[in-house]
Design an enzyme around this catalytic site. Structure first.
Site, PDB file in Angstrom:
ATOM      1  N   ASN A   1     -62.373 -14.362  89.525  1.00  0.00           N
ATOM      2  CA  ASN A   1     -62.924 -14.001  91.045  1.00  0.00           C
ATOM      3  C   ASN A   1     -62.500 -15.368  91.520  1.00  0.00           C
ATOM      4  O   ASN A   1     -63.152 -16.478  91.105  1.00  0.00           O
ATOM      5  CB  ASN A   1     -63.702 -13.443  91.687  1.00  0.00           C
ATOM      6  CG  ASN A   1     -63.950 -13.649  92.755  1.00  0.00           C
ATOM      7  OD1 ASN A   1     -63.043 -13.731  93.913  1.00  0.00           O
ATOM      8  ND2 ASN A   1     -65.725 -13.418  94.014  1.00  0.00           N
ATOM      9  N   TRP A   2     -61.012 -16.130  91.875  1.00  0.00           N
ATOM     10  CA  TRP A   2     -60.703 -17.050  92.280  1.00  0.00           C
ATOM     11  C   TRP A   2     -61.678 -17.361  93.886  1.00  0.00           C
ATOM     12  O   TRP A   2     -61.836 -18.496  94.296  1.00  0.00           O
ATOM     13  CB  TRP A   2     -59.740 -17.731  92.597  1.00  0.00           C
ATOM     14  CG  TRP A   2     -59.548 -17.669  91.319  1.00  0.00           C
ATOM     15  CD1 TRP A   2     -59.620 -17.797  89.847  1.00  0.00           C
ATOM     16  CD2 TRP A   2     -57.572 -18.475  90.621  1.00  0.00           C
ATOM     17  NE1 TRP A   2     -58.839 -17.784  88.705  1.00  0.00           N
ATOM     18  CE2 TRP A   2     -57.906 -18.570  89.570  1.00  0.00           C
ATOM     19  CE3 TRP A   2     -56.793 -19.239  91.770  1.00  0.00           C
ATOM     20  CZ2 TRP A   2     -56.487 -18.988  89.452  1.00  0.00           C
ATOM     21  CZ3 TRP A   2     -55.918 -19.731  91.348  1.00  0.00           C
ATOM     22  CH2 TRP A   2     -55.493 -20.027  89.875  1.00  0.00           C
ATOM     23  N   LYS A   3     -62.130 -16.343  94.601  1.00  0.00           N
ATOM     24  CA  LYS A   3     -62.496 -16.977  95.681  1.00  0.00           C
ATOM     25  C   LYS A   3     -62.027 -17.583  96.439  1.00  0.00           C
ATOM     26  O   LYS A   3     -60.964 -17.459  97.044  1.00  0.00           O
ATOM     27  CB  LYS A   3     -64.311 -17.606  95.934  1.00  0.00           C
ATOM     28  CG  LYS A   3     -64.907 -17.126  94.868  1.00  0.00           C
ATOM     29  CD  LYS A   3     -66.610 -17.466  94.425  1.00  0.00           C
ATOM     30  CE  LYS A   3     -67.389 -16.668  93.341  1.00  0.00           C
ATOM     31  NZ  LYS A   3     -69.062 -16.986  93.520  1.00  0.00           N
TER      32      LYS A   3
ATOM     33  N   SER B   1     -72.862 -16.859  87.025  1.00  0.00           N
ATOM     34  CA  SER B   1     -72.618 -17.977  86.376  1.00  0.00           C
ATOM     35  C   SER B   1     -72.132 -17.336  84.635  1.00  0.00           C
ATOM     36  O   SER B   1     -73.026 -18.200  83.595  1.00  0.00           O
ATOM     37  CB  SER B   1     -74.371 -18.645  86.316  1.00  0.00           C
ATOM     38  OG  SER B   1     -74.144 -19.319  87.905  1.00  0.00           O
TER      39      SER B   1
ATOM     40  N   GLU C   1     -73.334  -8.247  89.638  1.00  0.00           N
ATOM     41  CA  GLU C   1     -73.833  -9.886  90.239  1.00  0.00           C
ATOM     42  C   GLU C   1     -75.621 -10.498  90.731  1.00  0.00           C
ATOM     43  O   GLU C   1     -75.193 -10.004  92.269  1.00  0.00           O
ATOM     44  CB  GLU C   1     -72.743  -9.987  90.696  1.00  0.00           C
ATOM     45  CG  GLU C   1     -71.130  -9.855  90.564  1.00  0.00           C
ATOM     46  CD  GLU C   1     -70.784 -10.709  90.792  1.00  0.00           C
ATOM     47  OE1 GLU C   1     -69.031 -11.589  90.017  1.00  0.00           O
ATOM     48  OE2 GLU C   1     -70.478 -11.101  92.472  1.00  0.00           O
TER      49      GLU C   1
ATOM     50  N   HIS D   1     -68.483  -7.667  97.747  1.00  0.00           N
ATOM     51  CA  HIS D   1     -69.295  -8.657  97.582  1.00  0.00           C
ATOM     52  C   HIS D   1     -70.082  -9.371  97.973  1.00  0.00           C
ATOM     53  O   HIS D   1     -69.852  -9.011  98.997  1.00  0.00           O
ATOM     54  CB  HIS D   1     -67.774 -10.353  96.573  1.00  0.00           C
ATOM     55  CG  HIS D   1     -68.558 -11.531  95.175  1.00  0.00           C
ATOM     56  ND1 HIS D   1     -69.290 -12.289  96.180  1.00  0.00           N
ATOM     57  CD2 HIS D   1     -68.600 -12.185  95.031  1.00  0.00           C
ATOM     58  CE1 HIS D   1     -69.660 -13.146  95.196  1.00  0.00           C
ATOM     59  NE2 HIS D   1     -68.716 -12.601  94.593  1.00  0.00           N
TER      60      HIS D   1
ATOM     61  N   GLU E   1     -70.571 -12.238  98.648  1.00  0.00           N
ATOM     62  CA  GLU E   1     -70.589 -13.087  99.769  1.00  0.00           C
ATOM     63  C   GLU E   1     -70.085 -12.319 101.057  1.00  0.00           C
ATOM     64  O   GLU E   1     -70.452 -13.316 102.118  1.00  0.00           O
ATOM     65  CB  GLU E   1     -69.835 -14.634  99.184  1.00  0.00           C
ATOM     66  CG  GLU E   1     -70.608 -15.159  98.266  1.00  0.00           C
ATOM     67  CD  GLU E   1     -69.412 -15.762  97.405  1.00  0.00           C
ATOM     68  OE1 GLU E   1     -68.154 -15.798  96.960  1.00  0.00           O
ATOM     69  OE2 GLU E   1     -69.732 -16.225  95.612  1.00  0.00           O
TER      70      GLU E   1
ATOM     71  N   GLY F   1     -73.081 -19.019  91.714  1.00  0.00           N
ATOM     72  CA  GLY F   1     -72.826 -20.016  91.070  1.00  0.00           C
ATOM     73  C   GLY F   1     -74.022 -21.063  91.351  1.00  0.00           C
ATOM     74  O   GLY F   1     -73.187 -22.164  91.594  1.00  0.00           O
TER      75      GLY F   1
ATOM     76  N   GLY G   1     -66.434 -16.568  88.259  1.00  0.00           N
ATOM     77  CA  GLY G   1     -66.209 -17.320  89.347  1.00  0.00           C
ATOM     78  C   GLY G   1     -65.676 -18.567  89.411  1.00  0.00           C
ATOM     79  O   GLY G   1     -64.402 -18.089  88.308  1.00  0.00           O
ATOM     80  N   GLY G   2     -66.850 -19.505  89.705  1.00  0.00           N
ATOM     81  CA  GLY G   2     -65.806 -20.800  88.282  1.00  0.00           C
ATOM     82  C   GLY G   2     -64.733 -21.238  87.508  1.00  0.00           C
ATOM     83  O   GLY G   2     -63.967 -21.655  87.822  1.00  0.00           O
TER      84      GLY G   2
HETATM   85  P1  PGA Z   1     -69.827 -17.887  89.370  1.00  0.00           P
HETATM   86  O1  PGA Z   1     -69.648 -16.445  90.262  1.00  0.00           O
HETATM   87  O2  PGA Z   1     -69.113 -17.036  87.916  1.00  0.00           O
HETATM   88  O3  PGA Z   1     -69.428 -18.567  90.021  1.00  0.00           O
HETATM   89  O4  PGA Z   1     -71.071 -17.680  89.407  1.00  0.00           O
HETATM   90  C1  PGA Z   1     -69.250 -14.803  89.703  1.00  0.00           C
HETATM   91  C2  PGA Z   1     -68.880 -14.159  91.595  1.00  0.00           C
HETATM   92  O5  PGA Z   1     -68.843 -14.432  92.517  1.00  0.00           O
HETATM   93  O6  PGA Z   1     -68.381 -12.940  90.957  1.00  0.00           O
END
Ligand code: PGA
Length: 256
Positions: A12-14, A214, A169, A99, A101, A175, A235-236
């Site tokens: 997930n590149w956000k 993470s 999640e 998600h 966010e 993150g 994510g990251g």
């Molecule tokens: P992260 O994000 O791997 O950077 O913790 C995961 C996500 O929000 O899908």
């Protein structure tokens, strides 16, 4: 892992990535061209601006491309939104919905998330439905109650193992570099599996439950080896091809 369930490693590149980042997608598309791809699916969800170009880069690769959100309607006066149909039109195969966010930044409710998942099905997309507790909810001992509520209210009654992926999640793990203990992940996933089986029967047994929050090359092996963890939402660490591929390749060991 769940017996006879094909894991999914999803990125997930956000709100990250410009045309320059297409090099990373190219590298991932090349990197997943291995026999492992018959056993493990790989997916990247770049921002919508890159969706169409990204799918074109995957023509001769098993790498799948998806989106990060869709509107609950097919079309209409919804400035700034994109529909499931538009994602499918760009050859996207998956869409992330709910998600945390989006639940926070856009006040998305369980009800809305369910409507978005239904819109995804209608467009022929697989919905990746995210659930997870906040730090406060965890401290208050409410983790399983929250998961129960989110699963029952965000996952449509029409969900099947083919149309739906669940992503657990924990909000506080996203993150932050912090992850739950392996025992806590195991407990949460076992609980979710039981909920899905009681609601969807044999489809609930096969529905994939990803862990996200993470995930990185150094912890992916132990997390992905847990019962009922059928892949990762990353994510990251998905922004860099080498990290994403290192996580993907932990399955070489796990499935050996
Ligand atoms: P992260 O994000 O791997 O950077 O913790 C995961 C996500 O929000 O899908």
């Amino acid at each position: 892992m769940t017996p006879n369930v094909r894991p999914l490693v999803a990125g997930n590149w956000k709100m990250n990535g410009t045309r320059a980042s297409l090099d990373q997608i190219k590298a991932i598309a090349e990197g997943v061209k291995t026999p492992l791809s018959e056993k493990v699916e790989a997916l990247i969800c770049p921002p919508a601006t890159l969706l169409y170009v990204a799918t074109a880069l995957c023509d001769d690769s098993p790498l799948l491309i998806g989106a990060q959100d869709c509107h609950q309607n097919k079309s209409g006066p919804h400035t700034g939104d994109i529909s499931g149909e538009m994602i499918a039109d760009c050859f996207g195969t998956h869409v992330i919905v709910g998600h945390s966010e989006r639940r926070t930044d856009h006040a998305e409710t369980d009800h809305l998330v369910r409507a978005k998942a239904e819109a995804a099905y209608e467009a022929g997309l697989t919905a990746i439905i995210c659930v997870g507790e906040t730090a406060d909810e965890r401290r208050a001992g409410q983790t399983l109650d929250i998961l129960k509520r989110q699963l029952s209210s965000s996952v449509p009654a029409s969900a099947t193992a083919a149309s739906t992926v669940i992503a657990y999640e924990p909000v506080w793990a996203i993150g932050t570099g912090v992850t739950p203990t392996l025992e806590d992940v195991e407990k949460a996933h076992a609980f979710m599996r039981a909920e899905l089986v009681s609601r969807f029967g044999s489809d609930g047994r096969k529905m994939r439950i990803l862990y996200g929050g993470s995930v990185k090359p150094s912890n992916a092996g132990e997390l992905m080896g847990i019962d009922n963890v059928d892949g990762a939402l990353i994510g990251g660490a998905s922004l860099k091809a080498s990290d994403f591929l290192a996580i993907y390749r932990v399955y070489e060991q796990l499935l050996a």
